[in-house]
Motif scaffolding. Structure first.
Motif, PDB file in Angstrom:
ATOM      1  N   VAL A  45       0.872  -1.170   0.000  1.00 57.83           N
ATOM      2  CA  VAL A  45       0.000   0.000   0.000  1.00 57.83           C
ATOM      3  C   VAL A  45       0.912   1.223   0.000  1.00 57.83           C
ATOM      4  O   VAL A  45       1.759   1.366   0.880  1.00 57.83           O
ATOM      5  CB  VAL A  45      -0.929   0.037   1.233  1.00 57.83           C
ATOM      6  N   GLU A  46       0.742   2.071  -0.997  1.00 61.00           N
ATOM      7  CA  GLU A  46       1.569   3.277  -1.080  1.00 61.00           C
ATOM      8  C   GLU A  46       0.664   4.467  -1.368  1.00 61.00           C
ATOM      9  O   GLU A  46      -0.044   4.486  -2.375  1.00 61.00           O
ATOM     10  CB  GLU A  46       2.619   3.126  -2.183  1.00 61.00           C
ATOM     11  N   VAL A  47       0.663   5.419  -0.460  1.00 58.69           N
ATOM     12  CA  VAL A  47      -0.148   6.628  -0.607  1.00 58.69           C
ATOM     13  C   VAL A  47       0.775   7.825  -0.498  1.00 58.69           C
ATOM     14  O   VAL A  47       1.491   7.985   0.499  1.00 58.69           O
ATOM     15  CB  VAL A  47      -1.259   6.706   0.466  1.00 58.69           C
ATOM     16  N   ALA A  48       0.778   8.648  -1.548  1.00 61.30           N
ATOM     17  CA  ALA A  48       1.615   9.847  -1.563  1.00 61.30           C
ATOM     18  C   ALA A  48       0.723  11.075  -1.427  1.00 61.30           C
ATOM     19  O   ALA A  48      -0.395  11.108  -1.952  1.00 61.30           O
ATOM     20  CB  ALA A  48       2.425   9.918  -2.858  1.00 61.30           C
ATOM     21  N   VAL A 107       3.457   0.707   3.034  1.00 57.66           N
ATOM     22  CA  VAL A 107       3.352  -0.478   3.883  1.00 57.66           C
ATOM     23  C   VAL A 107       3.553  -1.702   3.001  1.00 57.66           C
ATOM     24  O   VAL A 107       2.881  -1.856   1.969  1.00 57.66           O
ATOM     25  CB  VAL A 107       1.985  -0.553   4.595  1.00 57.66           C
ATOM     26  N   GLU A 108       4.479  -2.581   3.408  1.00 60.01           N
ATOM     27  CA  GLU A 108       4.779  -3.799   2.662  1.00 60.01           C
ATOM     28  C   GLU A 108       4.611  -5.008   3.584  1.00 60.01           C
ATOM     29  O   GLU A 108       5.022  -4.961   4.750  1.00 60.01           O
ATOM     30  CB  GLU A 108       6.205  -3.759   2.115  1.00 60.01           C
ATOM     31  N   ARG A 115       1.931  -5.955  12.823  1.00 58.33           N
ATOM     32  CA  ARG A 115       3.280  -6.068  13.395  1.00 58.33           C
ATOM     33  C   ARG A 115       4.224  -6.811  12.467  1.00 58.33           C
ATOM     34  O   ARG A 115       5.451  -6.663  12.573  1.00 58.33           O
ATOM     35  CB  ARG A 115       3.218  -6.767  14.750  1.00 58.33           C
ATOM     36  N   MET A 116       3.669  -7.619  11.569  1.00 55.66           N
ATOM     37  CA  MET A 116       4.483  -8.360  10.610  1.00 55.66           C
ATOM     38  C   MET A 116       4.653  -7.599   9.299  1.00 55.66           C
ATOM     39  O   MET A 116       5.282  -8.098   8.365  1.00 55.66           O
ATOM     40  CB  MET A 116       3.855  -9.726  10.336  1.00 55.66           C
ATOM     41  N   ALA A 117       4.064  -6.401   9.209  1.00 57.07           N
ATOM     42  CA  ALA A 117       4.213  -5.556   8.022  1.00 57.07           C
ATOM     43  C   ALA A 117       5.261  -4.478   8.310  1.00 57.07           C
ATOM     44  O   ALA A 117       5.499  -4.109   9.456  1.00 57.07           O
ATOM     45  CB  ALA A 117       2.886  -4.914   7.644  1.00 57.07           C
TER      46      ALA A 117
END
Length: 658
Positions: free
Chosen positions: A124-127, A139-140, A149-151
């Motif tokens: 998820v990438e928000v600019a 977020v990967e 917590r695992m991201a």
């Protein structure tokens, strides 16, 4: 005469004069309670969504496939104006995209994102931009992973051609705090401090502010979704850009807290005694009314709890299924291991029995052949014993020592297999405990959902509820009056209360006149925009300093809470754009200019009404020149052409947005 902000020294001096204490003592009280002067008119900063990108894989749907999404496509960015996520059918990803944008701006993952959508995503990438400064939330994680917590979450800021990571780590609470701290610093927002006698001091920060940018439908407050502790009023005051608001909030909270602490001191003041008697009578009447009417249902809290519980249902069920699978696997392994041990033990016992039988037969001295009854010479036994051969058949004897190592090896195999069984039994017992715990958590959650549904289905007497609320307000007012008239004790708490009372009073005077002027202008603007947005028969609005929006509609006097759902939504949209318009005219104000609307047409609107609303919003955006409104809605013919084509993401037919 409109009050103008003074500098910090003048402010402290005025308080000292009214409190009749030295300025040094005033400053000590301010330091003790963390109250800072903030007199300057703030500079408005703009928040603009630039793009959103997703990657991952859909699973468990009729359209399982890889996700590779970016909007706008290529290297484009969203700017000011009206933007739309549209689809010909429902459940095509509009709300999910808007919820992901909200989660990114708050740094709260998965937040209100649906669990299945969150599980599909690996990126998820928000600019977005704050004025001209670019920021990116990224977020990967692995596809199927649901634990934040695992991201890995990253907050970065552009510096020229480079990018600086302001945070890089797990995408849970530390990530949320890093995003909130950065946003508060960039916009120059201060946290809202509040004190409630039931809950003590509380602070509302970025998450409470950010809710005002997202409108999912009608709400109980004009701004945002947090209604307690006077947050809607604080948001309005902050967005209007009034000076001293943060200082006043901190002073008011500190004063209430000190008064609550001082209530424990006894007092012989007659007025306080009479007030205490009235308070006791009011509380008794309130208790009696509650006893007759039963427990009042706090529906907003229950609905919020229900949403939270529903969100937890799927992870809890998945945990039970995973625990059951683990128990089944270990049970099969343990059964197989126990069978192996039994087989090894049977083999070991058979070998021992055969060895014992051999020893018995070798010690026998038959006098005749068992086949032909011919006699056997006893001397042959002596010869056989010496040569190690059988006197009857002539075969070489198998000595006991030759079988010993095989038995030892087999015994070792039995011990090793028993250890494996013991280990598997222990793991199986632990897995069964985890299964019981998971089932208990699932059952408790499901039971609570049932209880909430039952409570929401209960019927309340509105007159009784109104009377209860009135008595609660009366009791609260009496407690505050008692605290004010109580004779101050010779303690630091009482001394602080005297100073803090003047801090609150003087600070309010500094922005009160300006607040009235700005509220009048905002009220007129909201009324005008509401009429343009389709709220019928609005003659005027008056937004008071106690956060009451009085409305004159069709010759009747009503309040914001009396509006229909469709009117409520239109007024909420109008309020956000009105604050932007007033801030632009006055050249100060702090609303960032971002507004996100999710499915506004669902609120008692025909297709034509919705299209007219969006057309009016487009006109207002063109007039203000710097607002960005993003709407998610189902496509209707009347809406086509309202939003510019290059600013529309449209899922036609049965297609999905991502």
């Amino acid at each position: 005469m409109t009050a103008t902000p003074t500098n910090a020294d003048d402010w402290v001096g005025t308080i000292a004069t009214k409190a009749k204490v030295p300025p040094e003592e005033v400053q000590a009280v301010l330091d003790r309670h963390g109250i800072l002067p903030q007199a300057a008119l703030p500079r408005r900063r703009q928040l603009r969504l630039a793009y959103i990108a997703l990657a991952g894989r859909k699973q468990g749907t009729d359209d399982d496939r890889d996700i590779d999404f970016r909007w706008p496509q290529g290297d484009g960015e969203m700017g000011a104006g009206l933007w739309a996520f549209l689809s010909d059918r429902n459940s095509r990803g509009k709300s999910s995209l808007l919820n992901l944008i909200q989660a990114a701006l708050r740094g709260e993952f998965p937040g209100i994102v649906k669990p299945d959508v969150w599980g599909w995503l690996s990126l998820v990438e928000v600019a977005f931009r704050i004025d001209a400064t670019p920021y990116r939330v990224r977020v990967e994680k692995e596809v199927g992973e649901v634990d934040p917590r695992m991201a890995r979450g990253t907050l970065s800021r552009g510096e020229g051609d480079a990018r600086i990571d302001l945070y890089a780590g797990s995408a849970d609470k530390p990530f949320e705090k890093a995003v909130a701290d950065n946003m508060m610093e960039e916009f120059g927002f201060g946290s809202f401090h509040a004190f409630n006698k039931a809950y003590g001091p509380r602070t509302h920060g970025w998450n409470a502010i950010a809710t005002s940018f997202f409108v999912h439908g009608p709400g109980s407050a004009v701004f945002g979704n947090v209604t307690r502790d006077g947050v809607p009023l604080r948001l309005l005051q902050m967005f209007m850009g009034l000076p001293w608001i943060t200082t006043y909030s901190a002073a008011s909270t500190a004063f209430k807290k000190v008064c609550a602490e001082g209530e424990k001191a006894s007092s012989a003041d007659p007025a306080r005694g009479r007030l205490a008697e009235r308070l006791k009578a009011t509380e008794q009447e309130l208790d009696d009314l509650r006893a007759r009417s039963g427990t009042r249902v706090d529906r907003p809290r229950l609905r919020l709890d229900l949403v939270t519980r529903d969100r937890e249902t799927m992870p809890l069920r998945a945990a039970v299924a995973l625990a059951e699978e683990r128990v089944d696997t270990l049970d099969r392994q343990a059964s197989a291991a126990r069978g192996s041990v039994a087989e090894l033990k049977r083999t070991l016992q058979q070998m021992r029995d055969e060895m014992a039988a051999g020893m018995v037969f070798r010690r026998l001295r038959p006098v005749c052949c068992p086949s032909c009854d011919n006699g056997i010479d006893a001397k042959r036994f002596n010869t056989a014993e010496g040569g190690g051969t059988c006197a009857l058949c002539g075969e070489k004897h198998v000595e006991e020592d030759d079988e010993g190592p095989r038995i030892d090896d087999l015994q070792a195999d039995v011990c090793e297999a028993e250890q494996v069984v013991a280990r598997l039994n222990a793991e199986l017992a632990a897995a069964r405990r985890r299964l019981r715990e998971s089932e208990a958590e699932r059952d408790v959650n499901q039971a609570r959902i049932g209880e909430i549904a039952a409570e929401l289905a209960s019927v309340e007497d509105p007159d009784t509820e109104f009377r209860v609320r009135a008595l609660e307000a009366q009791a609260e007012q009496l407690r505050e009056i008692i605290a004010e008239v109580a004779a101050p004790a010779a303690t630091a708490v009482a001394d602080d209360a005297a100073v803090l009372r003047q801090v609150e009073k003087v600070t309010r005077e500094l922005f009160d006149d300006m607040q009235r002027d700005v509220l009048k202008e905002v009220s007129d603007e909201v009324a005008a925009l509401s009429r343009r947005f389709g709220v019928q028969h609005v003659e005027g609005m008056d937004w008071s300093g106690n956060n009451t929006l009085a409305i004159r509609q069709g010759g009747a006097d009503i309040t914001f809470s009396d509006l229909s759902p469709g009117e409520n939504l239109r007024v909420r949209i109008a309020a956000a754009l009105a604050v932007v318009a007033v801030a632009r005219r006055r050249r100060f104000g702090r609303y960032p200019g971002l507004l996100v609307l999710d499915s506004p047409r669902s609120q008692e609107m025909t297709d034509d009404d919705f299209a007219a609303l969006m057309a009016s919003v487009q006109e207002v955006i063109n007039e203000t020149g710097d607002a960005q409104v993003i709407v998610g809605a189902a496509t209707k013919p009347a809406l086509v052409g309202v939003v510019p084509g290059q600013q529309t993401l449209h899922a036609q037919g049965n297609r999905f947005l991502f």
